[in-house]
Design a protein around this motif. Structure first.
Motif, mmCIF file in Angstrom:
data_model
loop_
_atom_site.group_PDB
_atom_site.id
_atom_site.type_symbol
_atom_site.label_atom_id
_atom_site.label_comp_id
_atom_site.label_asym_id
_atom_site.label_seq_id
_atom_site.Cartn_x
_atom_site.Cartn_y
_atom_site.Cartn_z
ATOM 1 N N ALA A 143 11.968 3.393 3.740
ATOM 2 C CA ALA A 143 11.238 4.405 4.509
ATOM 3 C C ALA A 143 11.937 4.762 5.812
ATOM 4 C CB ALA A 143 9.823 3.918 4.807
ATOM 5 N N GLU A 144 12.749 3.857 6.332
ATOM 6 C CA GLU A 144 13.434 4.095 7.606
ATOM 7 C C GLU A 144 14.785 4.762 7.447
ATOM 8 O OE1 GLU A 144 13.557 0.288 9.458
ATOM 9 O OE2 GLU A 144 11.371 0.188 9.740
ATOM 10 N N GLY A 145 15.177 5.050 6.202
ATOM 11 C CA GLY A 145 16.448 5.716 5.975
ATOM 12 C C GLY A 145 17.623 4.833 6.355
ATOM 13 N N GLY A 146 18.674 5.428 6.858
ATOM 14 C CA GLY A 146 19.860 4.656 7.224
ATOM 15 C C GLY A 146 20.426 3.933 6.012
ATOM 16 N N THR A 147 20.844 2.693 6.214
ATOM 17 C CA THR A 147 21.435 1.931 5.116
ATOM 18 C C THR A 147 20.425 1.601 4.020
ATOM 19 O OG1 THR A 147 21.019 -0.147 6.298
ATOM 20 C CG2 THR A 147 23.176 0.906 6.628
ATOM 21 N N GLY A 148 19.139 1.716 4.333
ATOM 22 C CA GLY A 148 18.122 1.394 3.326
ATOM 23 C C GLY A 148 17.680 2.573 2.492
ATOM 24 N N GLY A 149 18.162 3.792 2.806
ATOM 25 C CA GLY A 149 17.681 4.973 2.121
ATOM 26 C C GLY A 149 18.722 5.649 1.254
ATOM 27 N N VAL A 150 18.256 6.514 0.376
ATOM 28 C CA VAL A 150 19.155 7.315 -0.454
ATOM 29 C C VAL A 150 19.806 8.371 0.426
ATOM 30 C CG1 VAL A 150 19.265 8.973 -2.364
ATOM 31 C CG2 VAL A 150 17.826 6.928 -2.552
ATOM 32 N N ARG A 151 21.123 8.403 0.422
ATOM 33 C CA ARG A 151 21.904 9.313 1.272
ATOM 34 C C ARG A 151 21.510 9.171 2.746
ATOM 35 N NH1 ARG A 151 20.664 14.345 0.543
ATOM 36 N NH2 ARG A 151 18.912 14.124 -0.892
ATOM 37 N N PRO A 196 0.823 -1.217 0.000
ATOM 38 C CA PRO A 196 0.000 0.000 0.000
ATOM 39 C C PRO A 196 0.855 1.264 0.000
ATOM 40 C CG PRO A 196 -0.846 -1.583 1.593
ATOM 41 C CD PRO A 196 0.474 -2.112 1.131
ATOM 42 N N PHE A 197 0.596 2.156 -0.940
ATOM 43 C CA PHE A 197 1.376 3.379 -1.074
ATOM 44 C C PHE A 197 1.232 4.273 0.147
ATOM 45 C CE2 PHE A 197 1.756 7.846 -2.233
ATOM 46 C CZ PHE A 197 2.972 7.884 -2.901
ATOM 47 N N ALA A 198 0.006 4.431 0.639
ATOM 48 C CA ALA A 198 -0.218 5.340 1.770
ATOM 49 C C ALA A 198 0.529 4.869 3.019
ATOM 50 C CB ALA A 198 -1.712 5.459 2.059
ATOM 51 N N ARG A 199 0.544 3.563 3.252
ATOM 52 C CA ARG A 199 1.259 3.051 4.422
ATOM 53 C C ARG A 199 2.754 3.327 4.304
ATOM 54 N NH1 ARG A 199 0.834 -3.225 5.591
ATOM 55 N NH2 ARG A 199 -1.353 -2.727 5.092
ATOM 56 N N LYS A 200 3.290 3.123 3.106
ATOM 57 C CA LYS A 200 4.716 3.391 2.878
ATOM 58 C C LYS A 200 5.018 4.883 3.066
ATOM 59 C CE LYS A 200 6.359 1.332 -0.738
ATOM 60 N NZ LYS A 200 6.712 1.027 -2.151
ATOM 61 N N ARG A 223 3.320 7.091 4.882
ATOM 62 C CA ARG A 223 3.220 7.461 6.302
ATOM 63 C C ARG A 223 4.472 7.033 7.067
ATOM 64 N NH1 ARG A 223 -1.691 9.424 7.650
ATOM 65 N NH2 ARG A 223 -3.487 8.890 6.310
ATOM 66 N N ALA A 224 4.995 5.855 6.765
ATOM 67 C CA ALA A 224 6.213 5.399 7.435
ATOM 68 C C ALA A 224 7.392 6.308 7.098
ATOM 69 C CB ALA A 224 6.517 3.964 7.031
ATOM 70 N N THR A 225 7.466 6.745 5.842
ATOM 71 C CA THR A 225 8.545 7.646 5.430
ATOM 72 C C THR A 225 8.433 8.983 6.157
ATOM 73 O OG1 THR A 225 8.560 6.608 3.246
ATOM 74 C CG2 THR A 225 9.652 8.738 3.457
ATOM 75 N N LEU A 226 7.227 9.526 6.234
ATOM 76 C CA LEU A 226 7.027 10.803 6.906
ATOM 77 C C LEU A 226 7.317 10.707 8.402
ATOM 78 C CD1 LEU A 226 3.779 11.940 5.069
ATOM 79 C CD2 LEU A 226 6.049 12.983 4.889
ATOM 80 N N ALA A 227 6.942 9.576 9.014
ATOM 81 C CA ALA A 227 7.222 9.403 10.439
ATOM 82 C C ALA A 227 8.721 9.382 10.701
ATOM 83 C CB ALA A 227 6.572 8.114 10.941
ATOM 84 N N THR A 228 9.462 8.717 9.835
ATOM 85 C CA THR A 228 10.922 8.694 9.994
ATOM 86 C C THR A 228 11.498 10.083 9.774
ATOM 87 O OG1 THR A 228 11.013 6.414 9.197
ATOM 88 C CG2 THR A 228 13.068 7.661 9.176
ATOM 89 N N ALA A 229 11.008 10.804 8.756
ATOM 90 C CA ALA A 229 11.510 12.148 8.480
ATOM 91 C C ALA A 229 11.291 13.071 9.668
ATOM 92 C CB ALA A 229 10.820 12.702 7.237
ATOM 93 N N GLU A 230 10.143 12.946 10.309
ATOM 94 C CA GLU A 230 9.870 13.784 11.484
ATOM 95 C C GLU A 230 10.758 13.389 12.662
ATOM 96 O OE1 GLU A 230 6.097 15.087 14.344
ATOM 97 O OE2 GLU A 230 5.801 13.739 12.636
ATOM 98 N N ARG A 231 10.977 12.097 12.817
ATOM 99 C CA ARG A 231 11.779 11.624 13.963
ATOM 100 C C ARG A 231 13.242 12.036 13.837
ATOM 101 N NH1 ARG A 231 14.545 7.027 14.139
ATOM 102 N NH2 ARG A 231 13.326 6.112 12.426
ATOM 103 N N VAL A 232 13.799 11.930 12.634
ATOM 104 C CA VAL A 232 15.226 12.234 12.462
ATOM 105 C C VAL A 232 15.463 13.683 12.057
ATOM 106 C CG1 VAL A 232 15.691 9.845 11.843
ATOM 107 C CG2 VAL A 232 15.301 11.516 10.027
ATOM 108 N N GLY A 233 14.404 14.406 11.747
ATOM 109 C CA GLY A 233 14.564 15.809 11.383
ATOM 110 C C GLY A 233 15.230 16.015 10.036
ATOM 111 N N ALA A 234 14.934 15.149 9.071
ATOM 112 C CA ALA A 234 15.532 15.262 7.743
ATOM 113 C C ALA A 234 14.440 15.084 6.695
ATOM 114 C CB ALA A 234 16.614 14.206 7.541
ATOM 115 N N PRO A 235 14.450 15.889 5.625
ATOM 116 C CA PRO A 235 13.423 15.740 4.582
ATOM 117 C C PRO A 235 13.598 14.429 3.840
ATOM 118 C CG PRO A 235 15.103 17.304 3.884
ATOM 119 C CD PRO A 235 15.397 16.981 5.327
ATOM 120 N N PRO A 236 12.510 13.872 3.341
ATOM 121 C CA PRO A 236 12.603 12.594 2.620
ATOM 122 C C PRO A 236 13.101 12.782 1.192
ATOM 123 C CG PRO A 236 10.334 13.329 2.665
ATOM 124 C CD PRO A 236 11.111 14.321 3.488
#
Length: 495
Positions: free
Chosen positions: A194-202, A67-71, A73-86
């Protein structure tokens, strides 16, 4: 800006043309033509865009159906938690030979794909859009041209990244690694984009979806949930893009309402079910002709028949073709296309491919089908990515649907039908390890030096004379050739 000449897949539609709108009048929709065909996009709104994706149950069209919306929302939650734009990523690295739908979008309607990515980037505050395309494919020319046309209206910088055209390049983890400048291989350990880190771009939280998904988002935003759901099924509204593979002709990309029966679609494209129909591509499943005719082309409809929609690739197998020979060709290619990072890909898939090759040659004992099933069963659920599972589904359903052909090959030299290569494979210079049995003296050193390549039969000799060599196996193959005491091996390249 006028793009250079492109290889443009043929496109048709059943019912209303949405993703394919305007392609009856234009070979490629440049920005001016795109604006004439498609009305303006509504302004970006984070909550509204999420609600829209949930209302139409927009899911990934690359095969996984997440589901796109679930993905998002997870991306936005991580962006808010780490303080970095997606980062927004378009996966256009379509490395599956029987699929051309994303190539068609990238080549002929690139701005529709960019519409969806830009809509999400603006609504979600992304600081970059990355479009991954296959090197040498139409997207390599079309997408940079489209980005340049709309450079002033982009919500953030956008760039195109070219990736090797391999089957595993379209896996999300492999794509992100390629964007990050690493080898384009699935990550050995699961890491969500969506969780960034090693799984995300930059290392940023990354919202990644395939090209059709972004185009569908743009269509849904223009139509609204009710109009979008006017066609399709109640559970899966809207349309799907499908690739119909035609023997002796190029692929045909067709847009159809979700739930359209497969039989009328084949009729409209001048095809017959033949001996069997592959749905979902080389990670999909085979259907018997009698089941295929009424099969609804939706995730739920095909799942109920033991199939899968996957990326929407469909191949019919003509009666005059040897099914096992065709399946064995693809099995060898899939085994060689793996990343070679885990046991199922290093051992299970090559063992299954070898068993099928021996069976197709009419030289197998009665244990061959069971050997293949055992190797595939051991590979399922054990891989670092979905490649072993998808390959196992493709091969296991083939053994069931073509059971009569299996019996014919077990009881004699084979079915006698040719193997013309109906199942599409890329024309590549893949390496092959060749065994000269007249020289081989059964030392067995080859299987010690290259256990992932060479297997010995009951008499101590290699079981196959031609062995596909994946890129990750080439070092072992060269070493084996150089150290064979009988000089019975050589590494050969060519189609």
């Amino acid at each position: 800006m006028r793009a250079p000449a492109l290889e443009l897949p043929e496109v048709r539609w059943l019912g209303p043309a949405r993703l394919t709108a305007g392609l009856d009048r234009h070979q490629r929709l440049d920005l001016a033509a795109h604006h004439r065909v498609h009305p303006p996009l509504p302004g970006p709104d984070q909550d509204g865009l999420l609600a829209l994706a949930e209302a139409v149950d927009l899911r990934g069209r690359g095969g996984a159906g997440f589901p796109f919306a679930r993905k998002a929302r997870a991306t936005l939650a991580t962006a808010e938690r780490v303080g970095a734009p997606p980062v927004v990523v378009v996966n256009g690295a379509e490395g599956e030979p029987p699929s051309a739908k994303d190539k068609a979008l990238l080549a002929r309607a690139p701005h529709l794909v960019l519409d969806g990515a830009c809509l999400a980037a603006a609504a979600f505050g992304a600081d970059e859009i990355v479009i991954g395309v296959a090197a040498g494919g139409p997207g390599e020319i079309s997408i940079p041209a489209a980005v340049a046309e709309r450079e002033r209206e982009l919500p953030c910088p956008a760039r195109t990244v070219c990736l090797p055209e391999r089957f595993v390049s379209g896996e999300s983890g492999a794509l992100v690694r390629g964007v990050n400048g690493l080898p384009v291989l699935p990550t050995p350990l699961k890491a969500r984009a969506a969780e960034g880190g090693t799984g995300g771009v930059r290392r940023r939280p990354t919202l990644l979806s395939n090209a059709e998904t972004w185009a569908q988002l743009a269509i849904a935003a223009r139509l609204g949930p009710d109009a979008y759901a006017a066609i399709g099924t109640a559970e899966e509204p809207g349309t799907v893009l499908l690739t119909l593979n035609r023997p002796g002709a190029g692929p045909l990309v067709v847009e159809a309402p979700a739930g359209t029966p497969l039989g009328p679609l084949l009729d409209a494209c001048g095809l017959e079910p033949g001996a069997g129909v592959l749905v979902g591509g080389y990670h999909g499943a085979w259907l018997r002709p009698e089941d295929a005719a009424g099969a609804p082309l939706s995730r739920a409809g095909l799942t109920s028949l033991g199939g899968t929609l996957g990326a929407g690739a469909i191949v019919t197998l003509p009666h005059g073709t040897c099914p096992l020979g065709e399946i064995a060709r693809v099995a060898a290619w899939l085994a060689a296309e793996s990343a070679g990072q885990c046991g199922p890909c290093r051992r299970g898939l090559p063992e299954a491919a070898e068993a099928l090759a021996v069976l197709a040659a009419g030289a197998a004992g009665p244990e061959a089908p069971e050997n293949a099933r055992r190797a595939l069963g051991a590979a399922q659920g054990q891989g670092a990515c979905s490649h072993p599972d998808g390959t196992a589904r493709f091969l296991l359903t083939a053994l069931d649907v073509f059971a009569d052909d299996v019996d014919a090959h077990l009881s004699g030299p084979g079915c006698g039908r040719p193997v013309p290569g109906v199942l599409p494979l890329p024309r590549t210079g893949n390496a092959r390890l060749e065994v000269n049995w007249s020289r081989c003296s059964g030392h067995g050193l080859c299987t010690v030096l290259a256990p992932d390549l060479v297997r010995l039969g009951p008499h101590g000799y290699p079981t196959s004379t031609t062995i596909p060599v994946a890129p990750w196996q080439e070092h072992a193959a060269r070493r084996t050739v150089s150290q064979c005491p009988a000089l019975a091996l050589r590494l050969r390249r060519g189609d």
